[in-house]
Design a protein around this motif. Structure first.
Motif, mmCIF file in Angstrom:
data_model
loop_
_atom_site.group_PDB
_atom_site.id
_atom_site.type_symbol
_atom_site.label_atom_id
_atom_site.label_comp_id
_atom_site.label_asym_id
_atom_site.label_seq_id
_atom_site.Cartn_x
_atom_site.Cartn_y
_atom_site.Cartn_z
ATOM 1 N N PHE A 166 36.209 51.138 28.541
ATOM 2 C CA PHE A 166 36.159 51.250 30.207
ATOM 3 C C PHE A 166 36.557 50.194 30.808
ATOM 4 O O PHE A 166 37.964 50.315 31.130
ATOM 5 C CB PHE A 166 34.273 51.111 30.974
ATOM 6 N N LEU A 167 36.793 49.148 30.102
ATOM 7 C CA LEU A 167 37.876 48.529 30.786
ATOM 8 C C LEU A 167 38.669 48.119 29.990
ATOM 9 O O LEU A 167 39.495 47.529 30.462
ATOM 10 C CB LEU A 167 36.522 47.237 29.822
ATOM 11 N N ASN A 168 39.139 48.486 28.581
ATOM 12 C CA ASN A 168 39.941 49.226 28.497
ATOM 13 C C ASN A 168 41.180 49.769 28.915
ATOM 14 O O ASN A 168 42.115 49.442 28.945
ATOM 15 C CB ASN A 168 39.743 49.327 26.783
ATOM 16 N N ALA A 169 39.989 50.655 29.683
ATOM 17 C CA ALA A 169 40.927 51.807 30.003
ATOM 18 C C ALA A 169 41.999 50.875 32.102
ATOM 19 O O ALA A 169 42.339 51.352 31.979
ATOM 20 C CB ALA A 169 40.276 52.899 30.706
ATOM 21 N N LEU A 170 40.982 49.822 31.972
ATOM 22 C CA LEU A 170 41.217 48.904 33.303
ATOM 23 C C LEU A 170 42.852 47.933 32.911
ATOM 24 O O LEU A 170 42.930 47.511 34.010
ATOM 25 C CB LEU A 170 40.418 48.721 34.121
ATOM 26 N N ARG A 171 42.628 47.807 31.783
ATOM 27 C CA ARG A 171 44.623 46.772 31.033
ATOM 28 C C ARG A 171 43.399 45.346 31.240
ATOM 29 O O ARG A 171 44.148 45.009 31.357
ATOM 30 C CB ARG A 171 45.270 47.383 31.811
ATOM 31 N N LEU A 172 42.625 45.322 31.873
ATOM 32 C CA LEU A 172 41.360 44.193 31.876
ATOM 33 C C LEU A 172 41.507 43.066 30.195
ATOM 34 O O LEU A 172 41.258 43.645 29.008
ATOM 35 C CB LEU A 172 40.062 44.245 32.215
ATOM 36 N N TYR A 201 35.335 51.597 38.984
ATOM 37 C CA TYR A 201 36.568 50.919 39.358
ATOM 38 C C TYR A 201 37.950 51.579 40.736
ATOM 39 O O TYR A 201 38.281 52.768 40.311
ATOM 40 C CB TYR A 201 38.451 50.980 38.617
ATOM 41 N N ARG A 202 37.539 51.057 41.189
ATOM 42 C CA ARG A 202 38.556 51.469 42.283
ATOM 43 C C ARG A 202 39.592 50.371 43.270
ATOM 44 O O ARG A 202 39.018 49.193 43.743
ATOM 45 C CB ARG A 202 38.163 52.245 43.457
ATOM 46 N N LYS A 203 40.405 50.008 43.410
ATOM 47 C CA LYS A 203 41.622 49.095 44.420
ATOM 48 C C LYS A 203 41.274 47.759 43.446
ATOM 49 O O LYS A 203 40.855 47.186 44.674
ATOM 50 C CB LYS A 203 41.217 48.850 45.695
ATOM 51 N N SER A 204 41.285 47.651 42.272
ATOM 52 C CA SER A 204 40.645 46.178 41.744
ATOM 53 C C SER A 204 39.740 45.599 42.329
ATOM 54 O O SER A 204 39.255 44.243 42.374
ATOM 55 C CB SER A 204 41.503 44.971 42.826
ATOM 56 N N ALA A 205 38.743 46.224 41.477
ATOM 57 C CA ALA A 205 36.814 46.414 42.320
ATOM 58 C C ALA A 205 36.211 47.066 41.392
ATOM 59 O O ALA A 205 37.070 48.099 40.966
ATOM 60 C CB ALA A 205 37.096 45.749 43.789
ATOM 61 N N PRO A 210 41.786 41.384 40.632
ATOM 62 C CA PRO A 210 42.369 41.354 41.532
ATOM 63 C C PRO A 210 43.692 41.322 39.548
ATOM 64 O O PRO A 210 45.088 41.681 40.675
ATOM 65 C CB PRO A 210 43.304 39.720 41.630
ATOM 66 N N GLU A 211 43.981 40.992 38.830
ATOM 67 C CA GLU A 211 44.600 41.306 37.974
ATOM 68 C C GLU A 211 44.670 42.718 36.869
ATOM 69 O O GLU A 211 46.062 43.140 36.672
ATOM 70 C CB GLU A 211 44.427 40.310 36.368
ATOM 71 N N VAL A 212 43.844 43.759 37.694
ATOM 72 C CA VAL A 212 43.458 45.110 37.154
ATOM 73 C C VAL A 212 44.866 45.698 39.027
ATOM 74 O O VAL A 212 44.444 45.733 39.405
ATOM 75 C CB VAL A 212 42.625 45.816 37.053
#
Length: 148
Positions: free
Chosen positions: A16-22, A52-56, A72-74
């Motif tokens: 999940f976090l990888n998909a966000l490119r976090l 996850y939606r719009k930087s949160a 915010p970095e995502v």
């Protein structure tokens, strides 16, 4: 929760976090640890999820946000959903408007799974070696036929 279920939850949260490119780092580790503990914990209820939606990243239990993480970095345009055992792209407007999950699929999320790129590279290398070996065998057969 037994060890295999905990491992699956940790793996799914990582995807999940990888998909966000976090990016990896202390902030990601703190989010990941909290999500895994929450989604694997005894208090976890059916329907609990992280979205996850719009930087949160908002964590829902009983249809209400119980914790939120600002990221915010995502800059991911898609809305992603994870319940600890699955992840999907969802229709974020529909979920926020009616509370209904409209799954849009996992297309493109497979690449977020750890080890996938390395496995694909190894498969490509093996296929290239096989192809090269077959070409050499064909050339040897052609040479033998021409010399015979």
């Amino acid at each position: 929760m037994n060890a295999p279920e905990l491992q699956r939850t940790a793996y799914t949260v990582e995807c999940f976090l990888n998909a966000l490119r976090l990016d990896d780092g202390p902030a990601r580790t703190a989010i990941e640890e909290w999500l895994v503990r929450w989604l694997a914990g005894a208090a976890h209820r059916k329907g609990d999820c992280a979205i996850y939606r719009k930087s949160a990243i908002d964590c829902y239990s009983g249809g209400k946000v119980v914790k939120s993480f600002a990221v915010p970095e995502v800059t991911q345009a898609r809305t992603l959903w994870c319940d600890g055992s699955k992840l999907s792209v969802i229709d974020g407007d529909e979920y926020l408007g009616s509370g209904k999950l409209v799954m849009l699929g996992v297309a493109g999320l497979v690449l977020t799974m750890p080890g996938v790129a390395a496995a694909e590279a190894a498969t490509r290398k093996k296929d290239d070696q096989r192809s090269s070996s077959n070409n050499n065998n064909n050339n040897n057969n052609n040479n033998n036929n021409n010399n015979g």
